[in-house]
Design a protein around this motif. Structure first.
Motif, PDB file in Angstrom:
ATOM      1  N   ASN A   1      13.943  -5.876  -3.130  1.00  0.00           N
ATOM      2  CA  ASN A   1      12.576  -6.380  -2.989  1.00  0.00           C
ATOM      3  C   ASN A   1      11.777  -5.597  -1.951  1.00  0.00           C
ATOM      4  N   ALA A   2      12.470  -5.048  -0.931  1.00  0.00           N
ATOM      5  CA  ALA A   2      11.775  -4.274   0.093  1.00  0.00           C
ATOM      6  C   ALA A   2      11.409  -2.874  -0.388  1.00  0.00           C
ATOM      7  N   SER A   3      12.081  -2.389  -1.421  1.00  0.00           N
ATOM      8  CA  SER A   3      11.875  -1.002  -1.858  1.00  0.00           C
ATOM      9  C   SER A   3      11.144  -0.878  -3.190  1.00  0.00           C
ATOM     10  N   HIS A   4      10.755  -2.003  -3.806  1.00  0.00           N
ATOM     11  CA  HIS A   4      10.069  -1.952  -5.103  1.00  0.00           C
ATOM     12  C   HIS A   4       8.720  -2.663  -5.008  1.00  0.00           C
ATOM     13  N   GLU A   5       7.690  -1.931  -5.255  1.00  0.00           N
ATOM     14  CA  GLU A   5       6.339  -2.506  -5.261  1.00  0.00           C
ATOM     15  C   GLU A   5       6.130  -3.295  -6.547  1.00  0.00           C
ATOM     16  N   GLY A   6       5.744  -4.537  -6.408  1.00  0.00           N
ATOM     17  CA  GLY A   6       5.424  -5.345  -7.580  1.00  0.00           C
ATOM     18  C   GLY A   6       6.619  -6.111  -8.108  1.00  0.00           C
ATOM     19  N   TYR A   7       7.719  -5.420  -8.364  1.00  0.00           N
ATOM     20  CA  TYR A   7       8.908  -6.091  -8.880  1.00  0.00           C
ATOM     21  C   TYR A   7       9.619  -6.830  -7.745  1.00  0.00           C
ATOM     22  N   GLN A   8       9.956  -8.090  -7.977  1.00  0.00           N
ATOM     23  CA  GLN A   8      10.715  -8.875  -7.002  1.00  0.00           C
ATOM     24  C   GLN A   8      11.803  -9.635  -7.752  1.00  0.00           C
ATOM     25  N   VAL A   9      13.062  -9.426  -7.344  1.00  0.00           N
ATOM     26  CA  VAL A   9      14.187 -10.035  -8.034  1.00  0.00           C
ATOM     27  C   VAL A   9      14.650 -11.278  -7.278  1.00  0.00           C
ATOM     28  N   HIS A  10      15.132 -12.261  -8.038  1.00  0.00           N
ATOM     29  CA  HIS A  10      15.624 -13.504  -7.449  1.00  0.00           C
ATOM     30  C   HIS A  10      16.938 -13.895  -8.124  1.00  0.00           C
ATOM     31  N   PHE A  11      17.999 -14.031  -7.321  1.00  0.00           N
ATOM     32  CA  PHE A  11      19.304 -14.470  -7.841  1.00  0.00           C
ATOM     33  C   PHE A  11      19.521 -15.968  -7.650  1.00  0.00           C
ATOM     34  N   PHE A  12      18.682 -16.611  -6.837  1.00  0.00           N
ATOM     35  CA  PHE A  12      18.766 -18.053  -6.614  1.00  0.00           C
ATOM     36  C   PHE A  12      20.175 -18.519  -6.225  1.00  0.00           C
ATOM     37  N   GLY A  13      20.720 -17.876  -5.204  1.00  0.00           N
ATOM     38  CA  GLY A  13      22.001 -18.327  -4.666  1.00  0.00           C
ATOM     39  C   GLY A  13      23.219 -17.896  -5.444  1.00  0.00           C
ATOM     40  N   GLN A  14      23.032 -17.178  -6.541  1.00  0.00           N
ATOM     41  CA  GLN A  14      24.186 -16.666  -7.271  1.00  0.00           C
ATOM     42  C   GLN A  14      24.831 -15.521  -6.478  1.00  0.00           C
ATOM     43  N   PRO A  15      26.138 -15.333  -6.705  1.00  0.00           N
ATOM     44  CA  PRO A  15      27.012 -16.006  -7.670  1.00  0.00           C
ATOM     45  C   PRO A  15      27.368 -17.426  -7.250  1.00  0.00           C
ATOM     46  N   VAL A  16      27.668 -18.250  -8.256  1.00  0.00           N
ATOM     47  CA  VAL A  16      28.027 -19.642  -8.009  1.00  0.00           C
ATOM     48  C   VAL A  16      29.425 -19.897  -8.552  1.00  0.00           C
ATOM     49  N   SER A  17      30.017 -20.968  -8.092  1.00  0.00           N
ATOM     50  CA  SER A  17      31.370 -21.316  -8.520  1.00  0.00           C
ATOM     51  C   SER A  17      31.392 -21.727  -9.986  1.00  0.00           C
ATOM     52  N   HIS A  18      32.579 -21.788 -10.532  1.00  0.00           N
ATOM     53  CA  HIS A  18      32.735 -22.200 -11.926  1.00  0.00           C
ATOM     54  C   HIS A  18      32.175 -23.604 -12.149  1.00  0.00           C
ATOM     55  N   ALA A  19      32.460 -24.532 -11.231  1.00  0.00           N
ATOM     56  CA  ALA A  19      32.001 -25.911 -11.401  1.00  0.00           C
ATOM     57  C   ALA A  19      30.487 -25.998 -11.366  1.00  0.00           C
ATOM     58  N   VAL A  20      29.852 -25.292 -10.422  1.00  0.00           N
ATOM     59  CA  VAL A  20      28.391 -25.312 -10.343  1.00  0.00           C
ATOM     60  C   VAL A  20      27.787 -24.698 -11.597  1.00  0.00           C
ATOM     61  N   LYS A  21      28.331 -23.577 -12.056  1.00  0.00           N
ATOM     62  CA  LYS A  21      27.816 -22.940 -13.267  1.00  0.00           C
ATOM     63  C   LYS A  21      27.924 -23.883 -14.468  1.00  0.00           C
ATOM     64  N   THR A  22      29.008 -24.662 -14.518  1.00  0.00           N
ATOM     65  CA  THR A  22      29.246 -25.537 -15.663  1.00  0.00           C
ATOM     66  C   THR A  22      28.252 -26.679 -15.728  1.00  0.00           C
ATOM     67  N   PHE A  23      27.902 -27.233 -14.569  1.00  0.00           N
ATOM     68  CA  PHE A  23      27.096 -28.451 -14.566  1.00  0.00           C
ATOM     69  C   PHE A  23      25.647 -28.241 -14.148  1.00  0.00           C
ATOM     70  N   ARG A  24      25.327 -27.149 -13.462  1.00  0.00           N
ATOM     71  CA  ARG A  24      23.959 -26.965 -13.001  1.00  0.00           C
ATOM     72  C   ARG A  24      23.035 -26.703 -14.182  1.00  0.00           C
ATOM     73  N   PRO A  25      21.908 -27.425 -14.296  1.00  0.00           N
ATOM     74  CA  PRO A  25      21.047 -27.286 -15.477  1.00  0.00           C
ATOM     75  C   PRO A  25      20.315 -25.956 -15.561  1.00  0.00           C
ATOM     76  N   GLY A  26      20.064 -25.266 -14.457  1.00  0.00           N
ATOM     77  CA  GLY A  26      19.353 -23.988 -14.487  1.00  0.00           C
ATOM     78  C   GLY A  26      19.534 -23.260 -13.181  1.00  0.00           C
ATOM     79  N   ILE A  27      19.359 -21.926 -13.205  1.00  0.00           N
ATOM     80  CA  ILE A  27      19.648 -21.154 -12.003  1.00  0.00           C
ATOM     81  C   ILE A  27      18.658 -21.441 -10.887  1.00  0.00           C
ATOM     82  N   GLN A  28      17.459 -21.971 -11.212  1.00  0.00           N
ATOM     83  CA  GLN A  28      16.460 -22.244 -10.187  1.00  0.00           C
ATOM     84  C   GLN A  28      16.682 -23.583  -9.479  1.00  0.00           C
TER      85      GLN A  28
END
Length: 419
Positions: free
Chosen positions: A247-274
């Protein structure tokens, strides 16, 4: 104790039958729920590293012209950054096609639907597949993008007919008009194992557009990531640092992982990455409430049955108290009798649950379009056995303690006058 139990069953056949089958129905539904949850989060074939697995499924990229895109990762991102993660002991990238896949039968019969996964060789390090014949595709075959495949045993039989696993090695399986040479045959998992399950695994480098970014946007592509790590916090911090540097080196583009990677259990039950406020404790609380609801109504019914049964035994209890038996001793004996009846009901209930699971009842618990086909390893796991044992104990206590305690609290003379 078993002699006393047999006498109770023989002399009170109706009571014993109602108690056992009432318990069985309650425990069958509860066992189905426990097996479903256990199959989702506990280590099972071939996902034995679930407790240390971590996933990046998607990312969100803010665009210079406004708006954003939610997609998987590009090959450049995976190759340059993900394969070299310091805090992951195993890293594998894979993709799953949006379109349906169909495999051709060698006998010229109708094509059959098949799940295909495009993976790298490390996929077979992350997931502990049992090879019945052959091997995984090699690093050289992967780098060259060769059309080779590892297939599940059930898929191989459907494509080539019945036979020994060794007989399938070297044959070609056609999937969506592309021929892949079979180099390995594995024991197939079930569709319930959505992370690892497929009928056919092929190198993602054999797919023509594997290295293309979506609309030329950096880091946006088709690849998902699964890792094995000893420290999820350290791995998340490493990805957060990667996100900040991009994000510091790209003008305009901003990436968001929202706390990923996540555990298997969180991935299984979490409704969305946000949904970064998601907590597993809420899921387990709901599950606990479901279990309580499944047990409460049968407990109330059994409590009434036990209360009526104790009325018929008042003369016996009064006689034993007149000969020195204490209230506590009688209470323990009657509860032990009920506990044994509960365990008999548990055995019958476990059989009912097994039949229900094999019949596909648990599909109602799964995501839309996901079928289950639970294996015996999932149904008869130590966790499930222990859970059913504890459920039996809780059901016995809830249904028997109060009516037995109240009945045994009557004066001796009043008990002896009962007919």
């Amino acid at each position: 104790m078993l002699t006393t139990l047999w006498q109770t069953i023989r002399h009170n056949k109706l009571f014993a039958a109602i108690y056992i089958f009432g318990t069985a129905l309650a425990l069958a539904s509860t066992t189905v729920a426990v097996v479903v949850l256990n199959s989702m989060i506990a280590p099972v074939y071939p996902e034995y590293d679930r407790l240390s697995s971590a996933f990046i499924q998607r990312l969100i990229m803010d665009l210079p012209e406004g708006g954003n895109m939610q997609y998987s990762m590009s090959y450049d991102l995976v190759r340059d950054h993900m394969y070299t993660l310091r805090n992951a002991s195993k890293v594998s990238a894979y993709m799953e096609p949006w379109e349906s896949a169909y495999a051709s039968r060698s006998d010229g019969g109708l094509d059959f639907p098949v799940k295909i996964k495009y993976t790298d060789p490390a996929f077979f390090d992350v997931y502990s597949f049992r090879f019945l014949a052959g091997r995984r595709y090699s690093d050289a075959e992967f780098q060259a993008g060769m059309p080779v495949a590892v297939v599940g045993e059930k898929t191989a039989r459907e494509a080539f007919g019945a036979g020994d696993a060794e007989q399938y090695i070297g044959k070609d399986i056609r999937v969506n008009f592309t021929d892949y040479r079979v180099v390995g045959v594995v024991k197939e998992s079930t569709p319930a194992q959505t992370d690892s399950y497929a009928g056919v695994y092929v190198p993602y480098t054999s797919k023509q557009d594997y290295d293309q970014s979506v609309n030329g946007i950096p880091w946006i592509g088709q690849l998902k990531l699964v890792t094995v790590t000893d420290s999820l916090d350290a791995l998340q911090a490493e990805i957060a640092d990667l996100e900040a540097r991009f994000n510091a080196s790209h003008e305009g583009y901003q990436v968001h992982f929202f706390g990923q990677p996540v555990s298997h259990a969180v991935k299984t039950f979490r409704p969305g990455i946000q949904d970064t406020e998601f907590r597993l404790s809420g899921i387990f609380l709901v599950f606990a409430l479901v279990i309580m609801a499944l047990l409460l109504i049968p407990s109330l019914n059994l409590s009434g049955i036990i209360s009526g049964h104790m009325e018929s035994r008042m003369a016996e209890m009064g006689l034993r108290k007149s000969f020195g038996a204490t209230r506590g001793r009688l209470l323990r004996e009657v509860l032990r009798e009920n506990l044994w009846l509960t365990f008999l009901g548990g055995i019958v209930g476990y059989f009912f649950a097994y039949m229900m699971l094999k019949a596909g009842v648990a599909d109602l618990f799964m995501s839309y379009g996901v079928t289950t086909d639970f294996t015996d390893e999932m149904i008869f796991s130590p966790v499930v056995f222990l859970s059913v044992f504890l459920i039996c104990a809780v059901l016995n206590t809830l249904s028997g303690l109060l009516p037995v305690y109240r009945s045994l609290g009557r004066p001796v003379v009043e008990s002896l006058n009962e007919k």
